[in-house]
Design a protein around this motif. Structure first.
Motif, mmCIF file in Angstrom:
data_model
loop_
_atom_site.group_PDB
_atom_site.id
_atom_site.type_symbol
_atom_site.label_atom_id
_atom_site.label_comp_id
_atom_site.label_asym_id
_atom_site.label_seq_id
_atom_site.Cartn_x
_atom_site.Cartn_y
_atom_site.Cartn_z
ATOM 1 N N LEU A 1 17.437 -0.865 -5.177
ATOM 2 C CA LEU A 1 16.969 0.190 -5.954
ATOM 3 C C LEU A 1 15.748 0.005 -5.393
ATOM 4 C CD1 LEU A 1 18.127 -0.016 -9.697
ATOM 5 C CD2 LEU A 1 19.555 0.688 -7.566
ATOM 6 N N ASP A 2 15.936 1.602 -4.406
ATOM 7 C CA ASP A 2 14.399 2.570 -4.452
ATOM 8 C C ASP A 2 13.977 3.450 -5.073
ATOM 9 O OD1 ASP A 2 12.604 3.933 -3.123
ATOM 10 O OD2 ASP A 2 13.471 3.849 -1.109
ATOM 11 N N GLU A 3 13.225 2.940 -5.874
ATOM 12 C CA GLU A 3 12.736 3.735 -7.725
ATOM 13 C C GLU A 3 11.506 4.275 -6.635
ATOM 14 O OE1 GLU A 3 13.803 4.018 -11.359
ATOM 15 O OE2 GLU A 3 15.334 2.699 -10.960
ATOM 16 N N VAL A 4 10.897 4.506 -5.559
ATOM 17 C CA VAL A 4 9.776 5.013 -5.578
ATOM 18 C C VAL A 4 9.580 6.958 -5.260
ATOM 19 C CG1 VAL A 4 8.225 5.605 -2.952
ATOM 20 C CG2 VAL A 4 9.478 3.495 -3.238
ATOM 21 N N GLN A 5 10.615 7.395 -5.686
ATOM 22 C CA GLN A 5 10.150 8.723 -6.090
ATOM 23 C C GLN A 5 10.104 8.853 -7.550
ATOM 24 O OE1 GLN A 5 10.376 12.801 -3.958
ATOM 25 N NE2 GLN A 5 10.232 11.037 -3.070
ATOM 26 N N CYS A 6 11.722 7.814 -7.570
ATOM 27 C CA CYS A 6 12.669 8.944 -8.792
ATOM 28 C C CYS A 6 12.070 7.850 -10.051
ATOM 29 C CB CYS A 6 13.783 8.736 -9.055
ATOM 30 S SG CYS A 6 14.653 6.876 -8.370
ATOM 31 N N ASN B 1 0.542 -1.228 0.228
ATOM 32 C CA ASN B 1 0.063 0.070 -0.105
ATOM 33 C C ASN B 1 0.712 1.482 -0.332
ATOM 34 O OD1 ASN B 1 -2.753 -1.480 0.857
ATOM 35 N ND2 ASN B 1 -1.430 -1.780 2.598
ATOM 36 N N SER B 2 2.531 1.148 0.062
ATOM 37 C CA SER B 2 3.525 1.890 0.380
ATOM 38 C C SER B 2 4.502 1.786 -0.322
ATOM 39 C CB SER B 2 3.075 3.056 1.913
ATOM 40 O OG SER B 2 3.502 2.254 2.559
ATOM 41 N N GLY B 3 4.891 2.930 0.376
ATOM 42 C CA GLY B 3 6.439 2.626 -0.417
ATOM 43 C C GLY B 3 6.969 2.404 0.364
ATOM 44 N N THR B 4 6.640 2.813 2.091
ATOM 45 C CA THR B 4 7.810 2.077 2.790
ATOM 46 C C THR B 4 7.621 0.840 2.763
ATOM 47 O OG1 THR B 4 7.266 4.103 4.334
ATOM 48 C CG2 THR B 4 7.944 2.276 5.479
ATOM 49 N N GLU B 5 6.223 0.363 3.573
ATOM 50 C CA GLU B 5 6.055 -0.906 2.814
ATOM 51 C C GLU B 5 6.926 -2.390 2.035
ATOM 52 O OE1 GLU B 5 1.695 -2.080 4.033
ATOM 53 O OE2 GLU B 5 1.802 -0.389 2.698
ATOM 54 N N ALA C 1 6.093 3.243 -6.396
ATOM 55 C CA ALA C 1 4.748 3.210 -5.156
ATOM 56 C C ALA C 1 4.882 4.856 -5.364
ATOM 57 C CB ALA C 1 5.463 3.069 -4.282
ATOM 58 N N LYS C 2 4.508 5.298 -5.033
ATOM 59 C CA LYS C 2 4.279 6.793 -5.921
ATOM 60 C C LYS C 2 3.187 7.169 -6.680
ATOM 61 C CE LYS C 2 6.916 9.789 -2.141
ATOM 62 N NZ LYS C 2 7.989 9.223 -1.496
ATOM 63 N N GLY C 3 3.906 7.423 -8.134
ATOM 64 C CA GLY C 3 3.240 7.379 -8.956
ATOM 65 C C GLY C 3 2.796 6.471 -9.585
ATOM 66 N N ILE D 1 19.725 1.777 -2.120
ATOM 67 C CA ILE D 1 20.381 3.422 -2.567
ATOM 68 C C ILE D 1 18.949 3.737 -3.975
ATOM 69 C CG2 ILE D 1 21.716 2.069 -4.770
ATOM 70 C CD1 ILE D 1 23.590 4.708 -3.993
ATOM 71 N N GLU D 2 19.025 5.023 -3.112
ATOM 72 C CA GLU D 2 17.882 5.545 -4.357
ATOM 73 C C GLU D 2 18.695 5.984 -5.115
ATOM 74 O OE1 GLU D 2 16.800 7.891 -0.647
ATOM 75 O OE2 GLU D 2 15.368 8.711 -1.525
ATOM 76 N N PRO D 3 19.059 5.783 -6.989
ATOM 77 C CA PRO D 3 19.295 6.866 -8.496
ATOM 78 C C PRO D 3 18.976 7.440 -7.933
ATOM 79 C CG PRO D 3 17.961 4.236 -8.771
ATOM 80 C CD PRO D 3 18.246 4.585 -7.261
ATOM 81 N N ALA E 1 20.235 9.042 2.244
ATOM 82 C CA ALA E 1 18.723 8.336 1.581
ATOM 83 C C ALA E 1 17.221 8.406 2.772
ATOM 84 C CB ALA E 1 18.896 7.230 1.886
ATOM 85 N N PHE E 2 16.363 8.248 2.134
ATOM 86 C CA PHE E 2 14.743 7.884 2.465
ATOM 87 C C PHE E 2 14.039 6.962 1.445
ATOM 88 C CE2 PHE E 2 10.191 8.707 2.799
ATOM 89 C CZ PHE E 2 10.290 9.007 4.441
ATOM 90 N N HIS E 3 13.788 6.017 3.166
ATOM 91 C CA HIS E 3 13.171 4.477 2.677
ATOM 92 C C HIS E 3 11.909 4.672 3.099
ATOM 93 C CE1 HIS E 3 16.497 3.868 0.361
ATOM 94 N NE2 HIS E 3 17.883 3.719 1.046
ATOM 95 N N GLY E 4 11.518 5.809 4.039
ATOM 96 C CA GLY E 4 9.930 5.856 5.012
ATOM 97 C C GLY E 4 10.268 5.707 6.398
HETATM 98 C C1 LIG Z 1 8.349 8.721 -0.469
HETATM 99 C C2 LIG Z 1 10.097 7.422 -0.517
HETATM 100 C C3 LIG Z 1 8.976 5.884 0.901
HETATM 101 C C4 LIG Z 1 8.247 6.115 0.936
HETATM 102 O O1 LIG Z 1 6.791 5.428 0.662
HETATM 103 P P1 LIG Z 1 5.661 5.975 1.318
HETATM 104 O O2 LIG Z 1 4.154 5.731 0.468
HETATM 105 O O3 LIG Z 1 5.391 7.329 1.882
HETATM 106 O O4 LIG Z 1 6.131 5.070 2.775
HETATM 107 C C5 LIG Z 1 10.530 5.579 0.417
HETATM 108 N N1 LIG Z 1 11.515 5.379 -0.845
HETATM 109 C C6 LIG Z 1 11.643 6.740 -1.387
HETATM 110 C C7 LIG Z 1 12.613 7.236 -2.396
HETATM 111 C C8 LIG Z 1 10.515 7.853 -0.803
HETATM 112 O O5 LIG Z 1 10.456 8.777 -1.725
#
Ligand SMILES: *Cc1c(COP(=O)(O)O)cnc(C)c1O
Length: 395
Positions: free
Chosen positions: A214-219, A94-98, A243-245, A181-183, A128-131
């Motif tokens: 790779l954390d591509e939740v945002q990019c 349901n989310s990027g964190t998960e 996630a996100k988009g 890592i986030e690219p 970095a940000f992973h949630g």
């Molecule tokens: C937003 C984000 C998350 C967390 O996603 P949520 O949907 O808020 O849980 C994880 N990694 C990156 C790179 C993000 O930008």
């Protein structure tokens, strides 16, 4: 008295009631140009007719059944993502964190199933940000997120950003099982990992067998002009978070993995009540069908070129306000010479929504289908916002 909503957010007093494409309309009818897109979430803009149709059609048929039974739309979305990417398999969240949470579990399970349970160390990077789950804040490691929440999940080694030597040295540790890592760092200030460093990380992982996560939740999801940002470097991860988009505003995330990386995740090792439910997957499918075409991605790159050119001109025109343009495609940042919060406020004063990030950056994450005239309007409003700051330098 504590507010009835837990006061963990600092909110701007803007009360939006409706969205249309790249515009948000507040309760007084004031129209704001939205260059934040809900932090890279509204990838196809607000109230996109295709997504509204996908959601409402599914809403009239079936919302939720649980993962006790096969879900047709979930299967279709998984098949599509496997077709379009390096991945052999997908798990929906349901989310990027998960998705990040599962990536960490999957990496650890991979090594334990292989009979090397000591390989629990995961290398991560400063900024970095992973949630916000306990594992995700431990992974990112910044004091701002972890203070007071200990004891933290052990096993993360935090490396400086953009320091290949420190990385090479850390890879010598025989307990390293994965690199995460986030690219392109989003929250960290639109900091792109140089392509040659991404390739070096891939090569180092290949040499030791460590998994590349790779954390591509945002990019990801088309934001860079490729479906996923790592494609620019010509490498593939073993595991990737999305996630996100992908939900276009509906809460949806995914963990994509190769068959090998996923080999420890057998029946009963992970699950989610809502993850991949029919409503979310109906929307996700509509998003992926639209974004996952060469024509759409080429349009993102073309729009990004216009936007970037305009931003470079703004930096030239306002050298006391802006320092540089950062980012790739439509994940763009302006490093500021004045506090970024002032730019965000000046944006509000110009009916423009932009998003702050760490490292004194403002982020521009518009809808990927933003019309050219809205790009031009956004640049004009940003120009006026910068002029407001020049007119009151010490405010
Ligand atoms: C937003 C984000 C998350 C967390 O996603 P949520 O949907 O808020 O849980 C994880 N990694 C990156 C790179 C993000 O930008």
């Amino acid at each position: 008295m504590i507010p009835s909503i837990l006061p963990t957010y600092t909110r701007a007093p803007l009360h939006f009631v409706k969205g249309e494409g790249s515009w948000l309309i507040d309760r007084d009818g004031r129209r704001f140009l939205d260059l934040g897109a809900g932090i890279a979430v509204n990838a196809l803009g607000h109230a996109n007719p295709d997504l509204v149709a996908a959601l409402t059609e599914q809403a009239g048929m079936l919302w939720h059944t649980s993962n006790l039974y096969p879900i047709e739309r979930q299967q279709a979305l998984a098949d599509r993502l496997v077709d379009l990417t390096f991945a052999d398999t997908a798990f929906f969240t349901n989310s990027g964190t998960e998705a990040c949470e599962l990536a960490i579990k999957m990496a650890r399970k991979y090594w334990s199933a292989k009979g090397e349970p000591e390989r629990t160390t995961i290398l991560t990077f400063e900024g970095a940000f992973h949630g916000r789950s306990s594992a995700a804040i431990a992974a990112a490691g910044s004091a701002k997120m972890t203070d007071g929440f200990g004891p933290l999940l052990p096993g993360f080694v935090h490396l400086p950003f953009g320091a290949p030597e420190a990385f090479a040295e850390a890879m010598q540790d025989p307990t390293v099982g994965a690199v995460m890592i986030e690219p392109i760092q989003g929250e960290g200030g639109i900091r792109a990992v140089p392509e040659d460093f991404l390739r070096a990380i891939r090569a180092a992982c290949d040499a030791t067998g460590a998994l590349l996560i790779l954390d591509e939740v945002q990019c990801g999801m088309g934001r860079t002009g490729r479906l996923f940002a790592h494609e620019w470097a010509g490498i593939d991860p073993d595991i990737m978070m999305v996630a996100k988009g992908i939900g276009g505003g509906f809460p949806l995330g995914a963990l994509l993995a190769t068959e090998a990386a996923a080999s420890g995740m057998t029946a009963g090792t992970h699950g989610s009540t809502y993850g991949g439910n029919p409503l979310g997957c109906a929307v996700g499918l509509a998003v992926v069908e639209r974004i996952g075409t060469p024509e759409f991605l080429d349009e993102v790159s073309r729009k990004a070129g216009r936007m970037r050119q305009g931003l470079e001109a703004l930096v030239g025109a306002h050298p006391d306000v802006f320092e540089e343009v950062r980012g790739v495609g439509l994940i763009l940042g302006l490093k500021c010479r004045v506090p970024n919060a002032r730019l965000v406020q000046a944006g509000y004063d110009e009916d423009l929504l932009i998003v702050p990030a760490a490292d004194n950056v403002i982020r521009l994450l518009p809808a990927l289908n933003i019309p050219d005239e809205d790009i031009a309007e956004g640049l004009a409003r940003l120009d006026r916002a910068a002029a407001r700051i020049e007119a009151a330098p010490d405010a």
